[in-house]
Design a protein around this motif. Structure first.
Motif, PDB file in Angstrom:
ATOM      1  N   GLU A  99       0.811  -1.211   0.000  1.00  0.00           N
ATOM      2  CA  GLU A  99       0.000   0.000   0.000  1.00  0.00           C
ATOM      3  C   GLU A  99       0.848   1.267   0.000  1.00  0.00           C
ATOM      4  O   GLU A  99       1.927   1.316   0.592  1.00  0.00           O
ATOM      5  N   ILE A 100       0.345   2.285  -0.705  1.00  0.00           N
ATOM      6  CA  ILE A 100       0.897   3.635  -0.654  1.00  0.00           C
ATOM      7  C   ILE A 100      -0.171   4.514  -0.018  1.00  0.00           C
ATOM      8  O   ILE A 100      -1.341   4.414  -0.367  1.00  0.00           O
ATOM      9  N   THR A 101       0.220   5.367   0.890  1.00  0.00           N
ATOM     10  CA  THR A 101      -0.713   6.328   1.459  1.00  0.00           C
ATOM     11  C   THR A 101      -0.459   7.687   0.815  1.00  0.00           C
ATOM     12  O   THR A 101       0.683   8.145   0.752  1.00  0.00           O
ATOM     13  N   ALA A 102      -1.529   8.316   0.325  1.00  0.00           N
ATOM     14  CA  ALA A 102      -1.397   9.593  -0.372  1.00  0.00           C
ATOM     15  C   ALA A 102      -2.442  10.578   0.142  1.00  0.00           C
ATOM     16  O   ALA A 102      -3.611  10.234   0.290  1.00  0.00           O
ATOM     17  N   LEU A 103      -2.003  11.797   0.413  1.00  0.00           N
ATOM     18  CA  LEU A 103      -2.939  12.870   0.728  1.00  0.00           C
ATOM     19  C   LEU A 103      -3.508  13.412  -0.582  1.00  0.00           C
ATOM     20  O   LEU A 103      -2.791  13.510  -1.580  1.00  0.00           O
TER      21      LEU A 103
END
Length: 346
Positions: free
Chosen positions: A39-43
């Motif tokens: 997973e990548i977390t992105a705002l």
């Protein structure tokens, strides 16, 4: 009893083999599950439905899930600041938002540079030259013209000055109701100055049928023949054209404003997400990303000139305003208040 000993031993061995096989399959399944959950977390300040389109398509293509954290435009800079000032590992690896916010974040040191063969193809006015942010698509303001109106006119307004002098019925989104609409006011003032801009607004005002609250409404009005020309974002115009409405896009010859959406890699990002975040940033510049958006009715202009979507783009003569906006939040509020006072409610 001795007679059954070999049978019991064989059964016991088979039982052990079954247990070993089950353990192996469970382990393999666990690895596969772990890989699927990479997973990548992105705002992001994008609408949740737009972000979910990108996330779902990217996961199908790569197995990597992009977890978008929706943040308001007012809060996104504070979230980036909080992570940048955190001495440890941050929460998010990437931000997807408008270029104005990205420019501020880069100047404050909240982003880290990233240059690749893919983002190196983007025009200089659609990215930060040192790689701190890269535009992935943009959405300009256009004249959305009713085809019925076209049939009755020898010449159609194709600039802000000619629109101001025409007798066309106009639809527009209230500058105080949407960022993309307000951005037109700020961009025109930066390009032409406040005197010329407010003169244009005053000239158009008597022919405005309605100051809409939503970006789609002026386009719908033009499609239904309720107005002759809508001042509208191109994405909504193309969506209605795709749905069969009798509309035509005209690009203002003297230039127009656009909201540029781009990516930036965040300072103090989780180390295990850095490589995937770069890969996702490059993927956003591909035809695959544009096709995913268009399949759901989201029509933006890609910044990457190498994509088929860019090459098939009809607006080759599109001119964007070049003067940078240097307005503070307080100055923008003052400009909106002045527009409301001198134009909207005069």
């Amino acid at each position: 009893m001795k007679r059954y000993t070999p049978l019991l031993l064989t059964a016991f061995i088979l039982f052990l083999l079954v247990l070993a096989g089950a353990a192996y399959l469970a382990g393999a399944g666990g690895k596969g599950e772990k890989q699927a959950r990479q997973e990548i977390t992105a705002l992001t300040t994008l609408p949740p439905e737009t972000a979910s389109i990108l996330s779902a398509d990217y996961e199908r293509a790569t197995g990597v899930r992009v977890h978008f954290v929706p943040v308001s435009k007012d809060d996104v800079l504070s979230r980036m600041k909080e992570q940048a000032e955190n001495a440890g590992e941050g929460v998010a690896a990437l931000v997807l938002t408008d270029s104005e916010t990205l420019t501020q974040a880069a100047s404050k040191g909240y982003l880290v540079p990233y240059l690749s063969e893919t983002n190196d193809m983007i025009a200089d006015d659609l990215r930060q030259h040192d790689g701190y942010w890269t535009g992935v698509w943009y959405d300009p303001i256009v004249f959305c013209v009713s085809r019925d109106y076209l049939k009755t006119q020898r010449s159609i307004p194709d600039s802000w000055q000619t629109l101001a002098k025409s007798d066309a019925r106009v639809g527009i989104t209230d500058f105080m109701a949407a960022d993309a609409s307000a951005n037109l006011l700020y961009s025109m003032i930066a390009q032409y100055g406040d005197a010329v801009t407010f003169d244009i607004c005053r000239a158009i005002h008597p022919r405005v049928v309605q100051y809409a609250r939503y970006l789609a409404n002026p386009v719908r009005q033009a499609g239904m023949g309720e107005v002759d020309i809508a001042i509208a974002v191109e994405s909504e115009t193309l969506r209605y054209i795709h749905d069969g409405y009798p509309l035509r896009v005209i690009y203002p010859a003297d230039g127009t404003a656009a909201i540029v959406t781009g990516t930036g890699l965040l300072l103090n990002a989780p180390p295990n997400e850095a490589a995937d975040a770069k890969a996702f940033a490059d993927w956003l510049l591909t035809d695959e990303a544009q096709l995913a958006l268009q399949s759901k009715g989201c029509f933006f202009i890609p910044t990457n000139p190498a994509t088929l979507a860019s090459k098939s783009f009809a607006g080759k003569n599109l001119v964007l305003f070049t003067a940078p906006q240097m307005f503070t939040k307080e100055q923008k509020k003052a400009l909106l208040d002045r527009w409301a006072r001198e134009v909207r409610f005069r």
